[in-house]
Design an enzyme around this catalytic site. Structure first.
Site, PDB file in Angstrom:
ATOM      1  N   HIS A 126       0.801  -1.227   0.000  1.00 14.47           N
ATOM      2  CA  HIS A 126       0.000   0.000   0.000  1.00 14.47           C
ATOM      3  C   HIS A 126       0.833   1.277   0.000  1.00 14.47           C
ATOM      4  CE1 HIS A 126      -3.784  -2.104   0.451  1.00 14.47           C
ATOM      5  NE2 HIS A 126      -3.324  -2.771   1.503  1.00 14.47           N
ATOM      6  N   GLN A 130      -1.451 -13.469   5.627  1.00 16.82           N
ATOM      7  CA  GLN A 130      -2.553 -12.609   6.058  1.00 16.82           C
ATOM      8  C   GLN A 130      -3.897 -13.258   5.749  1.00 16.82           C
ATOM      9  OE1 GLN A 130      -0.712  -8.164   5.352  1.00 16.82           O
ATOM     10  NE2 GLN A 130      -2.857  -8.394   5.890  1.00 16.82           N
ATOM     11  N   GLU A 165      -7.573 -12.360   5.336  1.00 13.53           N
ATOM     12  CA  GLU A 165      -8.309 -11.117   5.089  1.00 13.53           C
ATOM     13  C   GLU A 165      -9.685 -11.322   4.475  1.00 13.53           C
ATOM     14  OE1 GLU A 165      -5.314  -7.760   4.102  1.00 13.53           O
ATOM     15  OE2 GLU A 165      -4.648  -9.477   2.921  1.00 13.53           O
ATOM     16  N   ALA A 169      -9.197  -4.626   8.996  1.00 13.63           N
ATOM     17  CA  ALA A 169      -9.939  -3.756   8.081  1.00 13.63           C
ATOM     18  C   ALA A 169     -10.489  -4.541   6.898  1.00 13.63           C
ATOM     19  CB  ALA A 169      -9.038  -2.619   7.600  1.00 13.63           C
ATOM     20  N   ASP A 170      -9.654  -5.376   6.285  1.00 11.62           N
ATOM     21  CA  ASP A 170     -10.123  -6.159   5.132  1.00 11.62           C
ATOM     22  C   ASP A 170     -11.215  -7.143   5.543  1.00 11.62           C
ATOM     23  OD1 ASP A 170      -8.675  -5.656   2.491  1.00 11.62           O
ATOM     24  OD2 ASP A 170      -7.020  -5.644   3.897  1.00 11.62           O
TER      25      ASP A 170
END
Length: 258
Positions: free
Chosen positions: A50, A152, A154, A179-180
């Site tokens: 990101h 991760q 997600e 968040a995801d």
């Protein structure tokens, strides 16, 4: 009296269950990393997913990290063998791979990060290998002992497959992306029951497999609130968040002067 030997090295400390604090680094500049190293953190993760890290900036940061003997992870934009090889050769202590939602993806990532048939390509002339100063058997042993691979989780599919993913040899930890997961479950804030349930079940999978349970938190208070799920490794905010937090506090303080 038996002396307690403290684990050293990031992967060893993860396996020992040490409580670890780090942050995401968003600014592709080695001087920012130097400042973060001085903060007493256990690790830093450069966010190549990101943030605008090109190969030159990443190489400079990892040169500093290796010179300071400080563990730096890299969150990749994708878990392809080429991406994994690139950052490990440059000297990253390990990788964080986003969107691992199946056991097949986990196996592919673990294989690409380790030496062997179909795995990481071997070169003795990289920074990680000491620029030809180390022997192959030593490097193979070092990779097994030190290279960190974090998957991760997600998506809901990743949560459902968490037990299988955690059981994959070569996967050292599972990282719930709050968040995801929140967005994937159709919510707009982190205070939702689906996220808590996902953390609980993924934490149980990590505990059963003896793997490190990892997450991102915005602050220490959230880390404390989520500790019950079994997290031992926290990626706290980012240097962007800390810069804003400090600057806002000063700006508000000056504005409030009598």
């Amino acid at each position: 009296m038996t002396e307690t030997i403290k684990a050293t090295g990031l992967r060893a400390r993860m396996q020992a269950g040490d409580r670890l604090a780090g942050t995401f680094m968003k600014t592709p500049d080695h001087s920012v990393l130097e400042v973060l190293i001085l903060a007493g953190l256990d690790f830093v993760c450069m966010d190549a997913e990101h943030a605008p890290f090109d190969r030159t900036a990443m190489d400079a940061c990892l040169a500093v990290a290796n010179a300071r003997d400080f563990p730096v992870l890299v969150r990749l934009p994708e878990g392809t063998p080429a991406r994994i090889l690139e950052v490990l050769d440059m000297g990253a202590a390990g990788i964080v791979v986003p969107h691992v939602d199946s056991v097949e993806k986990a196996r592919a990532v673990a294989r690409a990060a380790r030496f062997g048939h179909g795995g990481r390509g071997y070169a003795g002339s990289t920074r990680w290998a000491g620029y030809t100063t180390q022997k192959m058997p030593d490097l193979l042993d070092r990779s097994q002992a030190e290279t960190v691979v974090i998957a991760q989780i997600e998506e809901p599919e990743g949560v459902e497959a968490a037990a299988q993913i955690a059981a994959v040899p070569g996967i050292d930890g599972l990282f719930t992306g709050p968040a995801d997961l929140t967005v994937s479950y159709g919510h707009r804030g982190l205070d939702n029951d689906d996220l808590q349930a996902a953390m609980a079940s993924t934490g149980q999978a990590c505990a059963a497999a003896g793997k490190t349970f990892v997450t991102w938190v915005p602050n220490v208070e959230t880390a404390q609130a989520w500790r019950a799920h079994g997290f031992s490794m926290f990626f706290v905010s980012s240097e962007h968040g800390w810069i804003l937090q400090g600057a806002r506090a000063v700006a508000d303080g000056i504005a409030a002067l009598k």
